[in-house]
Design an enzyme around this catalytic site. Sequence first.
Site, PDB file in Angstrom:
ATOM      1  CE  LYS A  79      -3.958   2.004   2.529  1.00 10.95           C
ATOM      2  NZ  LYS A  79      -4.884   1.852   3.676  1.00 10.95           N
ATOM      3  CB  SER A 159      -8.218   3.823   2.510  1.00  9.78           C
ATOM      4  OG  SER A 159      -7.421   3.157   3.488  1.00  9.78           O
ATOM      5  CB  SER A 183      -8.810   1.115   5.392  1.00  9.37           C
ATOM      6  OG  SER A 183      -9.490   2.303   5.135  1.00  9.37           O
TER       7      SER A 183
HETATM    8  N1  GLN Z   1     -13.604   4.493   5.600  1.00  6.75           N
HETATM    9  C1  GLN Z   1     -13.064   4.983   6.829  1.00  6.75           C
HETATM   10  C2  GLN Z   1     -12.673   6.421   6.682  1.00  6.75           C
HETATM   11  O1  GLN Z   1     -12.897   6.956   5.661  1.00  6.75           O
HETATM   12  C3  GLN Z   1     -11.919   4.135   7.275  1.00  6.75           C
HETATM   13  C4  GLN Z   1     -10.668   4.422   6.573  1.00  6.75           C
HETATM   14  C5  GLN Z   1      -9.537   3.612   7.088  1.00  6.75           C
HETATM   15  O2  GLN Z   1      -9.716   2.615   7.781  1.00  6.75           O
HETATM   16  N2  GLN Z   1      -8.335   4.067   6.776  1.00  6.75           N
HETATM   17  O3  GLN Z   1     -12.147   7.022   7.553  1.00  6.75           O
END
Ligand code: GLN
Length: 493
Positions: A79, A159, A183
């Site tokens: 990532k 994400s 995410s």
């Molecule tokens: N979807 C969540 C957010 O937008 C979680 C994102 C994440 O876990 N990095 O914050």
Amino acid sequence: MTAATELTIAGARAALAKREISAVELTEAHLKGIEALNPRLNAYITVTAEQALEQAKAADAALAKGEAKPLTGIPLAIKDLFCTTGVKTTAASKILGNFVPPYESTVTANLLRDGAVFLGKANLDEFAMGSSNATSAFGGVENPWKRQGDNAALVPGGSSGGSAAAVAARLALGATATDTGGSIRQPAAFCGIAGIKPTYGRVSRFGTVAFASSLDQAGPVARTVEDCAILLGSMSGFDPKDSTSADVAVPDFAAACARGVKGLRIGIPKEYRLPGMPAEIEALWQQGIAWLKEAGAEPVEISLPHTQYALPTYYIVAPAEASSNLARYDGVRFGLRENGGDLKDLYERTRRAGFGDEVRRRILIGTYVLSAGYYDAYYLKAQKVRALIKRDFDEAWGKVDAILTPATPSAAFGRDEKQDDPVAMYLNDVFTVTANLAGIPGLSVPAGLDTRGLPLGLQVLGKPFDEETVFAVGRALEQGANFTATPSVRAAA
Ligand code: GLN
């Protein structure tokens, strides 16, 4: 033999050990798939083909000498939130668009120590903020799955959407990911693969671009539960460079997968049954309970009464920490710089040019909830509710060994859906944010298909530092589900 890109990590390791395939062949097969499909899927921001082949050659040399390590020759996607020495690390933001770190994150250093091959840097939502990969400054990622009879492009989740799409499309055997509110687990569920967010403190955060430091944890995504266990074993461990890293032993996670679930008590939290939840999500959950029962576990209804406050709590705590963490991107020391008349002008121009809409929204909300006059009403209150959410889990562990819930409230949605409604987007995280607020491990396992042929996941939550039980339960679900469906877009076998 199975085609190189179809292998599991465990299978590839065995094939490499027997010299049925070379590490160079395995890496080349993945690079070929990336060349063919990445222009469409956009799962990788940067492909490091040359470096990958060098690493694969070194892996073959180690294998020839009988010096294989746990991941020797295994091609992975990283990532683009993990700093990699000499390789651009963007966090999918313009503000870090030209940032080449002079150092390595602990997670990637651990994987390299264990012999892994890095194919490239996977796309994500900007600074890991999002649930659909649409906020990446380098363009969205396409989910390799399609609805039956419909060619519409779907989101891979977020994400870690690039990581999940790459693994599902056979453009990597596994990938690193991070999870602040879901995410790892939500994109894994949307792409029909497995992913685990370990206990807070299990994996070092050193060298991982910070979003919300008290919630962020790195973990793996892969096509099987066992592969996740293998990767987590390498990623984990105490790190003096991260003050929140836990000095606890790293058990043999892969061995734990085979433990079985006989006699385990599995909590079924009634608060996760949401009004208006699609019938197929409820049906899959019931199916999961039945699989675990057949394998010898005992389902126990439990209550986690503060669940309904988890999402609003998360969307105060996460932006608050983000607004503080992102203050460092000012154009002075690294990253994008837009010169201005004076220092303040430089800051403003740089940040205006560098941050996308969702990141700005988080910075604004975070600054607001931390400001004098609102701190007590929002931030402090959220911290108190967070403690209550954690206490719900602490009490549950007196009655059960693990908890089973759906992973997401829906399957993957269209690229053009939910994009203009941030609150609808935030609802994706309704089942996942609790684990981050409480610091506990959560694993998403592909468990079935919805009526339109898209993958759905089940989530296993566990006690702090008891990933072993989580893996054992996950493996039992995997066996029950026997999920063999594959996405329509994937590297040719
Ligand atoms: N979807 C969540 C957010 O937008 C979680 C994102 C994440 O876990 N990095 O914050």
